[in-house]
Design an enzyme around this catalytic site. Structure first.
Site, PDB file in Angstrom:
ATOM      1  N   CYS A 184       0.874  -1.263   0.019  1.00 56.94           N
ATOM      2  CA  CYS A 184      -0.150  -0.075   0.057  1.00 56.94           C
ATOM      3  C   CYS A 184       0.836   1.233   0.060  1.00 56.94           C
ATOM      4  O   CYS A 184       0.198   2.460  -0.477  1.00 56.94           O
ATOM      5  CB  CYS A 184      -0.925  -0.067   0.964  1.00 56.94           C
ATOM      6  SG  CYS A 184      -2.654   0.008   0.407  1.00 56.94           S
TER       7      CYS A 184
HETATM    8  N1  GLN Z   1      -2.950  -6.087  -4.088  1.00 63.83           N
HETATM    9  C1  GLN Z   1      -1.500  -5.981  -3.326  1.00 63.83           C
HETATM   10  C2  GLN Z   1      -1.412  -6.893  -2.208  1.00 63.83           C
HETATM   11  O1  GLN Z   1      -2.423  -7.446  -1.841  1.00 63.83           O
HETATM   12  C3  GLN Z   1      -1.068  -4.469  -2.850  1.00 63.83           C
HETATM   13  C4  GLN Z   1      -2.146  -3.963  -1.882  1.00 63.83           C
HETATM   14  C5  GLN Z   1      -2.069  -2.519  -1.630  1.00 63.83           C
HETATM   15  O2  GLN Z   1      -1.471  -1.823  -2.536  1.00 63.83           O
HETATM   16  N2  GLN Z   1      -2.694  -2.060  -0.515  1.00 63.83           N
HETATM   17  O3  GLN Z   1      -0.278  -6.871  -1.528  1.00 63.83           O
END
Ligand code: GLN
Length: 259
Positions: A2
């Site tokens: 994230c």
């Molecule tokens: N979808 C990716 C994960 O599960 C990145 C998640 C995100 O950016 N919050 O790691």
């Protein structure tokens, strides 16, 4: 992931880069300021860095929050590098929870991270997955949307290696275009080979700063100091030792991706 960050510049310790800034990636793991989706990034973290004379980066990844890993605090204090890619994770539901899913993903000289999600994963990603060879699918680093996007980027980079066609930035732009065409989602991608950073802003925040400490490209500013530039949504960014350039991602100008 994230929140993510890439750095190019004079040799700098991982602690100076990630832990020392008031709102650096360490702080962003529990208290991000610009994050629109999710509140904290406690589902693991990863750091990749390049050592002098070795084109293949080292990685340190864990499934625990960055702030709980005392061993990393030690390693970060004494590890210096001129090229780093790091990320803290807020896992998308239905994805692998262990460290295999923590960015950065790697292959040869490359490090990659994805900040965002393919909405409706995994069903919505079937069309995208079907464009990959079985060998590429079997080699996915983890069962997570980001690993699928990484496989698609690698496909583009391998094409560029053999045909001399696609730059890293072009590879990212094509994957964002293909992914956006097949599913809604957020596709902030970050890629480095230790000398160039390529990144996209596509649904989430992206900033950069370049000064005598080096160039940082990150989901959000590490401090309230001057020099941070926000990248407009739907942009492509390329950073080298010569500077930082941003341009719109314009799918219409691109030819169809090779299959
Ligand atoms: N979808 C990716 C994960 O599960 C990145 C998640 C995100 O950016 N919050 O790691």
């Amino acid at each position: 992931m994230c929140r993510h960050l890439a750095f190019l510049g004079p040799p700098t310790s991982l602690a100076t880069l990630l832990a020392a800034p008031d709102h650096g990636l360490l702080r962003q793991s529990w208290s991000p300021r610009y994050q629109r989706n999710g509140t904290m990034n406690a589902d693991g973290f990863g750091v990749g860095w390049y050592a002098p004379g070795d084109p293949v980066p080292a990685r340190y990844r864990r499934a625990v929050p960055m702030w709980t890993d005392q061993s990393f605090a030690d390693v970060a204090r004494v590890t210096t590098s001129g090229a780093v890619l790091a990320a803290v994770r807020s896992a998308t539901p239905g994805t692998t929870p262990d460290e295999a899913a923590a960015a950065p993903y790697a292959s040869g000289k490359w490090l990659f991270s994805h900040n965002g999600r393919i909405d409706g994963w995994p069903r919505s990603a079937e069309t995208l997955a079907a464009t990959l060879s079985p060998a590429r699918l079997l080699a996915l680093e983890a069962r997570v949307d980001s690993a699928l996007l990484w496989a698609l980027v690698l496909e583009q980079l391998d094409f560029s290696d053999s045909a001399g066609g696609h730059s890293p930035a072009e590879a990212l732009a094509r994957v964002v275009a293909d992914a956006s065409a097949s599913s809604t989602g957020r596709y902030n991608l970050l890629l480095t080979d230790g000398t160039t950073i390529a990144a996209t802003a596509a649904g989430d925040t992206l900033f950069w700063r370049s000064d005598n400490r080096g160039t940082v490209v990150a989901s959000e500013p590490s401090d309230d100091g001057p020099g941070w530039h926000e990248v407009p949504d739907q942009s492509l960014l390329v950073a080298t030792s010569h500077g930082v350039e941003t341009s719109p991602i314009i799918p219409a100008e691109m030819e169809p991706a090779p299959r």
